[in-house]
Design an enzyme around this catalytic site. Structure first.
Site, short mmCIF file in Angstrom:
data_model
loop_
_atom_site.label_atom_id
_atom_site.label_comp_id
_atom_site.label_asym_id
_atom_site.label_seq_id
_atom_site.Cartn_x
_atom_site.Cartn_y
_atom_site.Cartn_z
N GLU A 20 0.85 -1.20 0.08
CA GLU A 20 -0.01 -0.06 -0.01
C GLU A 20 0.97 1.12 0.03
OE1 GLU A 20 -2.48 0.19 3.47
OE2 GLU A 20 -0.66 -0.11 4.71
N ASP A 58 1.39 -5.13 7.77
CA ASP A 58 1.15 -4.21 8.64
C ASP A 58 2.40 -3.47 8.80
OD1 ASP A 58 -1.37 -2.92 10.73
OD2 ASP A 58 0.63 -3.30 11.79
N GLY A 59 2.38 -2.16 9.00
CA GLY A 59 3.53 -1.12 9.40
C GLY A 59 4.18 -0.58 8.05
N HIS A 61 4.24 2.50 7.23
CA HIS A 61 4.77 3.66 7.54
C HIS A 61 6.19 3.42 8.31
CE1 HIS A 61 1.12 5.20 6.41
NE2 HIS A 61 1.77 6.30 5.84
N ARG A 62 6.27 2.45 9.20
CA ARG A 62 7.51 1.96 10.11
C ARG A 62 8.51 1.59 8.95
NH1 ARG A 62 4.96 -2.12 13.74
NH2 ARG A 62 3.33 -1.55 12.58
N TRP A 98 -13.66 17.83 -3.25
CA TRP A 98 -13.19 16.46 -3.73
C TRP A 98 -14.29 15.52 -4.27
CZ3 TRP A 98 -14.60 11.65 -1.95
CH2 TRP A 98 -15.72 11.44 -0.79
#
Length: 266
Positions: A20, A58-59, A61-62, A98
């Site tokens: 993503e 999952d994660g 951005h980390r 938008w």
């Protein structure tokens, strides 16, 4: 606890891939937080792909933050298909320009009748319960084109408006000044195909419910930045975790917001 710790692996940064997109502001905040703390608290969750790389479930951005900081290695908790459930988030978003922009865009086709789930990109639910089903205006549009349109929809509001995530299957009516955008859950096979083709899904649309997540490991950045991986130091951390891990089997309810409007239940 050793069987849980065996799921933690340290892999080369170029061997992990994201499914993503990321949110620029959130990525900057994550980079700053990890750099200031000098450690990674919670390892990202990953699944081994057929090509041998590790797909971050999952994660995102980390992981992206560690790569941006310059880490040569990424610690991941590797899970199997039996360790998670794959769902989708719905997005509760304020009305704004938008929406009119999407309505007037030639690339989108708006209908009030439901089609086959795979045929439409998004379902927009209004406060009165009415719905619009958004699909590509081109007949027979390919998956790559539909993916770009999906990204365009999410970016049209997520870049300027707060987004409240709603679990898939939780039926809520938005308030008068809000709309709810629902997206269908994708299968793991579909997600892996998207990734192997060099694409990513929009940010914040997939939801993975992970069983046995490892938290608060406090992995030092120095170990991930050093050109030479110190096996002895890593083993010392593993032994420390083995002696200090605690399993919380009871259900915990955590309020993550100080205040929020409660959507009307239907």
């Amino acid at each position: 606890m050793n069987h849980v710790l065996s799921s933690i692996q340290v892999v080369d940064s170029d061997q992990v891939c994201l499914h993503e997109d990321h949110e620029p502001n959130r990525l900057d905040d994550t980079c700053q937080s990890i750099s200031q703390q000098g450690m990674l608290l919670h390892p990202p969750i990953a699944r081994r792909m057929q090509d041998g790389r590790y797909l971050i479930l999952d994660g995102a951005h980390r992981t992206a933050a560690l790569q941006k900081i310059g880490c040569r290695r990424i610690p991941v908790q590797v899970v199997t298909d039996a360790d998670y459930q794959l769902e989708a988030w719905a997005h509760l978003v304020p009305f704004g320009p938008w929406l009119n922009g999407l309505l007037q865009h030639d690339a989108f086709l708006w209908k009030e009748e439901q089609q086959v789930e795979q045929a439409h990109i998004a379902t927009i639910v209004y406060a009165d319960g009415s719905k619009n089903y958004v699909s590509a205006s081109e007949d027979g549009a390919g998956s790559t084109h539909r993916l770009r349109l999906w990204q365009q929809i999410v970016q049209s509001y997520s870049s300027s408006y707060p987004v409240r995530r709603i679990p898939h299957g939780m039926n809520v009516l938005p308030e008068a000044d809000m709309v709810c955008l629902r997206y269908r859950p994708y299968t793991m096979e579909e997600i892996e195909t998207i990734v192997t083709q060099g694409h990513v899904m929009p940010a914040g649309v997939t939801r993975f419910l992970i069983s046995g997540r490892l938290l608060n490991l406090k992995i030092p950045l120095s170990l991930l930045l050093d050109p030479r991986f110190d096996e002895q130091e890593w083993e010392a951390y593993r032994q420390h975790w083995a002696s200090s891990l605690r399993l919380y089997a009871e259900t915990v309810y955590l309020n993550e917001k100080e205040f929020m409007k409660v959507p009307q239940q239907i």
